[in-house]
Write an enzyme that holds these catalytic residues in place. Structure first.
Site, PDB file in Angstrom:
ATOM      1  N   ARG A  17       1.014  -1.297  -0.086  1.00  0.00           N
ATOM      2  CA  ARG A  17       0.118  -0.011  -0.004  1.00  0.00           C
ATOM      3  C   ARG A  17       1.099   1.234   0.039  1.00  0.00           C
ATOM      4  O   ARG A  17       1.925   1.300   0.758  1.00  0.00           O
ATOM      5  CB  ARG A  17      -0.747  -0.058   1.107  1.00  0.00           C
ATOM      6  CG  ARG A  17      -1.955  -0.876   1.106  1.00  0.00           C
ATOM      7  CD  ARG A  17      -3.108  -0.685  -0.024  1.00  0.00           C
ATOM      8  NE  ARG A  17      -4.081  -1.456  -0.154  1.00  0.00           N
ATOM      9  CZ  ARG A  17      -4.135  -2.536  -0.833  1.00  0.00           C
ATOM     10  NH1 ARG A  17      -3.385  -2.812  -1.927  1.00  0.00           N
ATOM     11  NH2 ARG A  17      -5.459  -3.323  -0.923  1.00  0.00           N
TER      12      ARG A  17
ATOM     13  N   GLU B 152      -3.150   8.053  -4.741  1.00  0.00           N
ATOM     14  CA  GLU B 152      -3.577   7.526  -6.092  1.00  0.00           C
ATOM     15  C   GLU B 152      -5.016   7.806  -6.320  1.00  0.00           C
ATOM     16  O   GLU B 152      -5.843   8.008  -5.406  1.00  0.00           O
ATOM     17  CB  GLU B 152      -3.557   6.102  -6.085  1.00  0.00           C
ATOM     18  CG  GLU B 152      -2.116   5.205  -6.035  1.00  0.00           C
ATOM     19  CD  GLU B 152      -2.182   3.800  -5.925  1.00  0.00           C
ATOM     20  OE1 GLU B 152      -3.369   3.186  -6.342  1.00  0.00           O
ATOM     21  OE2 GLU B 152      -1.077   3.182  -5.584  1.00  0.00           O
TER      22      GLU B 152
ATOM     23  N   HIS C 215       0.165   0.517  -9.599  1.00  0.00           N
ATOM     24  CA  HIS C 215      -0.645  -0.466  -8.997  1.00  0.00           C
ATOM     25  C   HIS C 215      -1.295  -1.754  -9.789  1.00  0.00           C
ATOM     26  O   HIS C 215      -2.432  -1.805  -9.694  1.00  0.00           O
ATOM     27  CB  HIS C 215      -1.764   0.550  -8.264  1.00  0.00           C
ATOM     28  CG  HIS C 215      -2.246  -0.209  -6.885  1.00  0.00           C
ATOM     29  ND1 HIS C 215      -2.895   0.382  -5.982  1.00  0.00           N
ATOM     30  CD2 HIS C 215      -2.051  -1.657  -6.534  1.00  0.00           C
ATOM     31  CE1 HIS C 215      -3.261  -0.199  -5.065  1.00  0.00           C
ATOM     32  NE2 HIS C 215      -2.900  -1.331  -5.283  1.00  0.00           N
TER      33      HIS C 215
END
Length: 381
Positions: free
Chosen positions: A207, A236, A253
């Site tokens: 994360r 993000e 990601h």
């Protein structure tokens, strides 16, 4: 029964159409209006599932086809009597393969001997265990850090994070937590980084906010790292492009975005939904089987094992292609970059896991290569 789903979940209509009417929508923009008359909601990590989304709706089942749940207000769902299901472990192999591709890319670039390197794995859940297995297969010396697991098991193999600072590589695979005995939010900060040795490699495929990016930047600017590989970012999809310019490898990601991982997540939530409705789940798998007819024969190869492994890994997943795609984001106006980041994820190409590649490799002819390929989960015949 109406089922609202994220349109980017693979085979979502096929998986849930037997249960009701499936409405597919962009995950980031699913609204309270969209779910008001729905009984099921199937999402990914971009949909924030909370009271503002669900209050006043008919939703009684929420499923996320992801391992992470920090986008879901789980306490609210429980208190409201809404059944919740996630897909732990669905993308563990995919993230492990991301780390392998990163390590082999750095091996080629920096002329590493992997067997001379040590790696500290922070977070030893489903993903961390997969990374551990693959790193051991490649010959790296592995150290593990998982304070909750140490508290639960008392096993001394789970070291404090301070004992990983002398590792050549540190890779992060923790959830994002803000409370409890071991919060991970901004766990990698100025204090921790100042203890690491110069020339360390840092990988984050967990994360984004586990790393304090404002603290990371000065260390990058003064050349503290041999390499930094980031798949996840704070804020993000509006990531820090100054940080992107400085990292060795940056990706949008997608570490867990292998096609097989996505299908596995869909199937896990499909099974949970059937159980919730007290229906028998489908007997057939959504996952495609390995293609045995197109096996690649390695028994006559003469290259060193590292090169053979790298060739087969990159034939399925070359991390530099994702790095190239993300770096193009810099050329867009700042107002468009978040949309470009999301688009890279939405239009991600079909990437297969290592198990989809069938190799002919005799354990008698080359026992070490056979052992490595098996540890990486290639299908060997």
């Amino acid at each position: 029964m109406k089922i609202v789903t994220d349109e980017n979940i693979p085979l979502v209509t096929e998986a849930f159409s037997l249960l009701g009417e499936v409405a597919t929508l962009p995950g980031r923009s699913i609204s309270s209006t969209d779910v008001r008359d729905a009984e099921m909601l199937i999402v990914r990590s971009v949909t924030k599932v909370n009271p503002s989304l669900l209050q006043g709706s008919s939703v009684r089942f929420v499923g996320t086809c992801t391992i992470g749940v920090d986008h879901v207000d789980v306490d609210y769902l429980h208190s409201s009597g809404i059944h919740f299901a996630s897909a732990p472990g669905c993308n563990a192999a995919s993230v492990g393969e991301y780390v392998v591709s990163a390590l082999l890319t750095l091996m080629r670039k920096n002329k590493w001997a992997l067997e001379e390197k040590s790696i500290g794995i922070v977070g030893v859940g489903n993903v961390g265990k997969e990374v551990e297995k693959k790193c051991l297969g490649l010959g790296l010396r592995v150290k593990l850090c998982d304070p909750p697991l140490f508290k639960e098991t008392g096993d001394a193999k789970y070291l404090p994070i301070e004992e990983l600072v002398d590792c050549d590589i540190i890779t992060l695979h923790t959830p994002l937590t803000h409370e409890g005995d071991c919060p991970t939010h901004h766990m990698i900060n100025r204090e921790f980084l100042s203890k690491t040795k110069p020339g360390i490699v840092l990988i984050n495929a967990g994360r984004g906010a586990v790393i304090h990016e404002a603290h990371l930047l000065p260390f990058l600017e003064r050349g503290h790292f041999e390499a930094v590989v980031l798949d996840v970012w704070e804020n993000e999809p509006n990531i820090n492009v100054n940080l992107l310019k400085l990292v060795t490898i940056g990706t949008p990601h997608i570490a867990g975005y292998a096609y097989d991982a996505k299908i596995r997540g869909t199937q896990m939530i499909q099974s949970e939904a059937h159980q919730f409705l007290k229906k028998d789940p489908p007997s057939s798998s959504l996952l495609p089987a390995p293609d045995l007819e197109h096996a690649v024969d390695l028994n006559g190869i003469t290259e060193e094992w590292e090169e053979v492994v790298a060739q087969n890994v990159f034939s399925l997943y070359n991390i530099l292609e994702d790095d190239k795609g993300l770096r193009a984001l810099v050329d867009h106006p700042s107002s468009e970059r978040g949309q470009v980041f999301d688009q890279l994820r939405k239009e991600y190409p079909k990437r297969r896991e290592f198990q989809s590649r069938v190799l002919k490799c005799s354990p008698e002819r080359d026992p070490h290569l056979y052992k490595v390929l098996k540890a990486l989960d290639f299908t060997i015949i």
